[in-house]
Design a protein around this motif. Structure first.
Motif, PDB file in Angstrom:
ATOM      1  N   LYS A   1       0.814  -1.213   0.000  1.00  0.00           N
ATOM      2  CA  LYS A   1       0.000   0.000   0.000  1.00  0.00           C
ATOM      3  C   LYS A   1       0.850   1.267   0.000  1.00  0.00           C
ATOM      4  O   LYS A   1       0.499   2.261  -0.637  1.00  0.00           O
ATOM      5  N   ARG A   2       1.987   1.251   0.707  1.00  0.00           N
ATOM      6  CA  ARG A   2       2.825   2.452   0.763  1.00  0.00           C
ATOM      7  C   ARG A   2       3.396   2.788  -0.612  1.00  0.00           C
ATOM      8  O   ARG A   2       3.332   3.930  -1.067  1.00  0.00           O
TER       9      ARG A   2
ATOM     10  N   THR B   1       0.687   3.987  -2.938  1.00  0.00           N
ATOM     11  CA  THR B   1       0.265   5.367  -2.680  1.00  0.00           C
ATOM     12  C   THR B   1       1.186   6.367  -3.371  1.00  0.00           C
ATOM     13  O   THR B   1       0.726   7.304  -4.036  1.00  0.00           O
TER      14      THR B   1
ATOM     15  N   TYR C   1      -3.666   5.280   3.471  1.00  0.00           N
ATOM     16  CA  TYR C   1      -2.939   4.070   3.066  1.00  0.00           C
ATOM     17  C   TYR C   1      -1.453   4.126   3.409  1.00  0.00           C
ATOM     18  O   TYR C   1      -0.768   3.114   3.376  1.00  0.00           O
ATOM     19  N   ASN C   2      -0.946   5.335   3.699  1.00  0.00           N
ATOM     20  CA  ASN C   2       0.470   5.478   4.050  1.00  0.00           C
ATOM     21  C   ASN C   2       0.597   6.587   5.087  1.00  0.00           C
ATOM     22  O   ASN C   2       0.584   7.765   4.761  1.00  0.00           O
TER      23      ASN C   2
ATOM     24  N   ILE D   1       3.171   9.500   4.620  1.00  0.00           N
ATOM     25  CA  ILE D   1       3.205  10.186   3.333  1.00  0.00           C
ATOM     26  C   ILE D   1       3.521  11.674   3.470  1.00  0.00           C
ATOM     27  O   ILE D   1       4.165  12.280   2.605  1.00  0.00           O
TER      28      ILE D   1
END
Length: 692
Positions: free
Chosen positions: A138-139, A142, A174-175, A178
Motif C-alpha cells: 500500500k505504501r 500510494t 494508506y500510508n 506520506i
C-alpha cells in the motif's frame, strides 16, 4: 456541522470523507452562485465562472463514471479479477478482452474540472486495489498513484486546495508517513499570467524556436482563468526542450531586480499544465461546467476553436475530453442531457456517432438533480468506432424523486438486467432519425420508418410567425372588438396564440390589429415581424409550442399567428394530417426528437408519414371531421368561446322551469374597445364618442 450532518458523513470507513468536503464547499458557494447566475441573465464574467459552474457530483454518479471507465478498462486486461465484485455500479454488458501489454504505473487518469476532487479520490481507492492485485504494498502504491496515475486541473483555487487536501488525506489513509517527505503530485490550478519581462527570455539558454514557443504559451496563459482546460494549442510542444530552457535560468537567492525567480516559477507552472493538456490519458472523467451565458471573450474563443460544440461549455468539454483520451480509452461525464436531443448539439452528436462509441449511459428523471436547474445524464464514451458494438442504457424518466431514488433503480437494473428500463442497442440506429437523437429506447421497426416519406416532403409548412413587439397594444380578446371589424376587410384578424391543451378545435380567443398604422409599425420596428401575407387568413393546423409532453393540434379557421401558437398553412389533406398529429404515434415520436417542452416546426416536418389507400384515407378524414365538430361543440359551450350561444345543459331543462328570457346586452365601440354600456338599468343605443 455538528447538529445537522450525520456522523457517518465524516467517517472515512463509510465513504464520508469526500462527500463532506464537496458538499460543504458547494453550500459555501450558494450565495455567490445565486448572485452570479441571477444578475439580469447576462454573460458571466471571468472571475465569476467558478461560482456559476461549481457543482458537486453525487457519490453514486462518481462511482458509476469511474467503475465504467477505469474499472472496465482494467477488466478488459484482467476479466477474472476479483475487483469486478467491488465495482458496484458497473453496468451489465459484454467486456472485450485486450491482448496488448499492461503497465499499471503508466495508467493515467484525468479530471480536468476536478472541483473538490471527488472523482480522483474514488479513483484512488480503485487504483489501490489494482496495485495490491499486481503485488504492490500500500505504501509504494500510494506514492506511485500520486506521482504517475492521477491528474487534476481546476480554475478555482479554493476548490483546488480542497482537492489537494482530500487527496492527501486519502493517501495518508494508506500510508501514514506520506506527509513526512516531499510529495510529488499532478494537481494544478490555472492562474492567469502577466507579461514575463524580456530580460528573462534574454537569459534563457535555448534555440529561437524554443524561445518562441515559450512566448506563445505565456500569451495563451494570459487567459488561463477564463479558458481553463479548453485551451487550444496550434502545435505539439517539445516539453523536454522547454523545461530544459526554463531550468537554465539561475535560482535567485539575492535581490531579484528582474523578477527572475518569480518568472521561472511561472514558466514552470505553465509548462506543467500545458504538458497535461497535451497528454493523452487512458481515462478522463469529469463533471464539466455548465455555461451557455459566456462572456464575449469566451464565446469568441469557443466559436473559433470549438464551433460545432459551442452550444454550451459542457459540450466543449465532452468533445475535448474524448479527444484527450488514448485510442480505446474511456471518457466519463455527468452533464445536462439536452446534448442527446436538441438541434444545438447536433454537431456534437454526429461527431460522437461517426467516430466514437457510447459505452453506457444513464438518463435521469427530469428533476432528479436538485442542485442544478437542468435535467441530467451520466455516460461513458470509448475512443473507438465499432459499428457492431452494443451500448447499455438506463432510462429513469418514469422514476420521480431525487438522486437517491435514481440510485435505487440503477442498482436494481445492475442486479436484474431484465428490467424494462434497461436497453441495449447499436448507435448506428440513431443516425436513421433526423437530427440523430440518442433515442436508445426506440424499436428498430420505428427507426426504419424514417427512410420513408416525411411531412416536409408532402406539405408546405411555414416556420414564419408574426411578432407584434407590444401585445398589450396590438392584441385584444375577440369580445373587445366589434365582430364586423374582424376579418379580411376589417382592421382586426383572428390570432392563434397557443393556449391550454386542446385538440381538434378551440383556443380562438385573440384578435390582432392589422390596421395601416399597425402594419407600418410591424414592418419598421426592429423587434417586430410581419407575417408573410401569403399565410394570412389561410385555414390550417394550429398548435401550442409549449407542450409539457402533451402535444395538441387544432383546426384553425384562418388569420395570423405568432410563435406561441404557430399554424401549419397550405396543408393538403388537412384532416388527415390533423388526425395523424393528434395520434398516439406522434406523441410517441415527439420525445424522441425533442424531449423539451418547446415543440418546433422542424419536429413536425421530420415526422414520417405513410399515406393510406383512398378508401382508408376517406374514412380517416371523415372521422377527423366528426371529431372537429365534437370539439367545436364542446368549445362553444364555454362562455369565453367566440361561438358561445347558450349552455348546452340548459337545452335539457323543461320549458316551464326556464327563467324568463332576458334581453341581450348591446355593445358599443368605446375607447377602442367593444363593450356593453348600461346606465341606471337602461341600455343606451347608439355609438358613443371617444370623448364620452
Amino acid at each position: 456541522m455538528v447538529d445537522d450532518i450525520k456522523e457517518d458523513d465524516f467517517d472515512v470507513d463509510e465513504g464520508g470523507q469526500v462527500e463532506i468536503i464537496g458538499w460543504l464547499y458547494q453550500y459555501y458557494n450558494i450565495e455567490p452562485h445565486d448572485k452570479v447566475v441571477n444578475i439580469n441573465g447576462g454573460p458571466i464574467k471571468t472571475n465569476d465562472i467558478p461560482a456559476a459552474t461549481q457543482l458537486f457530483t453525487t457519490d453514486w454518479v462518481v462511482r458509476y463514471m469511474v467503475d465504467n471507465s477505469l474499472g472496465r478498462l482494467y477488466l478488459e486486461y484482467f476479466p477474472d479479477s476479483p475487483i469486478k465484485e467491488k465495482l458496484f455500479y458497473l453496468l451489465p454488458g459484454p467486456i472485450e478482452e485486450r491482448t496488448d501489454s499492461f503497465d499499471l504505473s503508466k495508467l493515467k487518469v484525468l479530471d480536468d474540472a476536478m472541483g473538490s476532487g471527488h472523482i480522483l479520490v474514488y479513483a484512488f481507492d480503485l487504483l489501490i486495489r489494482m496495485y495490491e492485485e499486481q503485488g504492490y504494498g500500500k505504501r509504494d502504491a500510494t506514492d506511485a498513484i500520486l506521482a504517475h496515475n492521477l491528474y487534476g486541473l481546476e480554475i478555482d483555487k479554493r476548490a483546488y486546495q480542497l482537492a489537494y487536501f482530500a487527496l492527501m488525506m486519502k493517501a495518508r489513509q494508506y500510508n501514514r508517513r506520506i506527509l513526512s517527505k516531499p510529495i510529488r503530485h499532478n494537481l494544478h490550478v490555472f492562474e492567469s499570467t502577466v507579461d514575463v519581462p524580456n530580460e528573462v527570455f534574454e537569459k534563457i539558454n535555448a534555440s529561437k524556436d524554443t524561445i518562441d514557443d515559450l512566448h506563445t504559451l505565456v500569451s495563451i496563459f494570459r487567459q488561463a482563468k477564463l479558458l481553463g482546460s479548453i485551451m487550444h494549442f496550434e502545435k505539439k510542444f517539445d516539453f523536454d526542450a522547454l523545461f530544459c530552457a526554463v531550468n537554465s535560468l539561475p535560482d535567485s537567492t539575492q535581490l531579484d531586480l528582474f523578477g527572475l525567480q518569480a518568472a521561472k516559477n511561472t514558466l514552470q507552472s505553465i509548462l506543467r499544465i500545458a504538458q497535461v493538456l497535451q497528454t493523452h490519458f487512458d481515462v478522463v472523467a469529469t463533471n464539466p461546467p455548465y455555461l451557455n451565458r459566456m462572456n464575449g471573450d469566451l464565446k469568441k474563443y469557443v466559436k473559433k476553436y470549438y464551433k460545432a460544440y459551442s452550444g454550451d461549455l459542457f459540450s466543449v468539454f465532452i468533445w475535448k475530453n474524448i479527444e484527450m483520451t488514448k485510442q480505446d480509452g474511456y471518457s466519463a461525464y455527468m452533464t445536462p442531457f439536452v446534448w442527446m436531443f436538441i438541434k444545438t448539439y447536433e454537431g456534437l452528436r454526429k461527431s460522437i456517432l461517426d467516430s466514437k462509441q457510447i459505452s453506457s449511459l444513464i438518463q435521469m428523471e427530469y428533476s432528479a438533480f436538485e442542485e442544478a436547474t437542468v435535467p441530467i445524464n451520466t455516460f461513458v464514451l470509448k475512443n473507438d468506432m465499432n459499428a457492431d458494438a452494443t451500448g447499455t442504457y438506463l432510462k429513469l424518466s418514469d422514476f420521480k424523486g431525487g438522486m437517491e431514488v435514481q440510485k435505487k433503480y440503477v442498482l436494481t437494473a445492475i442486479a436484474d438486467p431484465s428490467v424494462g428500463y434497461l436497453y441495449r442497442t447499436k448507435q448506428t440506429n440513431f443516425e436513421k432519425v433526423p437530427g440523430s437523437p440518442i433515442a436508445y429506447w426506440v424499436p428498430h421497426k420505428f427507426t426504419e420508418l424514417f427512410t420513408d416519406r416525411k411531412v416536409d416532403g408532402e406539405y408546405d409548412l411555414t416556420g414564419s410567425q408574426h411578432i407584434t413587439a407590444d401585445n398589450k397594444k396590438f392584441l385584444r380578446y375577440f369580445w373587445e372588438i366589434n365582430s364586423e371589424k374582424i376579418g379580411k376587410k376589417g382592421k382586426w384578424a383572428r390570432y392563434s396564440k397557443g393556449g391550454p391543451f386542446r385538440k381538434y378545435y378551440g383556443n380562438n380567443h385573440y384578435v390582432v390589429d392589422i390596421s395601416l398604422p399597425a402594419l407600418k409599425f410591424y414592418s419598421s420596428n426592429s423587434t417586430s415581424n410581419l407575417l408573410d401575407k401569403k399565410y394570412w387568413f389561410k385555414q390550417g393546423i394550429a398548435y401550442t409550442d409549449i407542450t409539457s409532453g402533451k402535444p395538441s393540434f387544432r383546426f384553425f379557421v384562418g388569420g395570423l399567428f405568432d410563435k406561441s401558437g404557430p399554424v401549419l398553412c397550405n396543408v393538403k389533406e388537412l384532416n388527415y394530417l390533423l388526425g395523424l398529429l393528434n395520434s398516439k404515434v406522434f406523441s410517441y415520436y415527439l420525445p424522441i426528437v425533442n424531449p423539451t417542452i418547446h415543440m418546433q416546426v422542424k419536429d413536425i416536418k421530420n415526422f414520417p408519414i405513410i399515406h393510406q389507400e383512398n378508401g382508408k384515407l376517406a374514412k380517416v378524414k371523415s372521422v377527423v371531421q366528426q371529431t372537429i365538430e365534437i370539439a367545436k361543440s364542446d368549445y362553444s359551450d364555454d362562455e369565453s368561446s367566440n361561438e358561445f350561444e347558450n349552455f348546452t345543459i340548459l337545452t335539457h331543462i323543461a320549458e316551464h322551469q326556464k327563467s324568463p328570457t332576458t334581453k341581450l346586452l348591446i355593445f358599443f365601440d368605446f375607447c377602442d374597445k367593444y363593450v356593453p354600456i348600461q346606465f341606471r338599468g337602461l341600455i343606451f343605443y347608439g355609438k358613443l364618442s371617444k370623448k364620452r
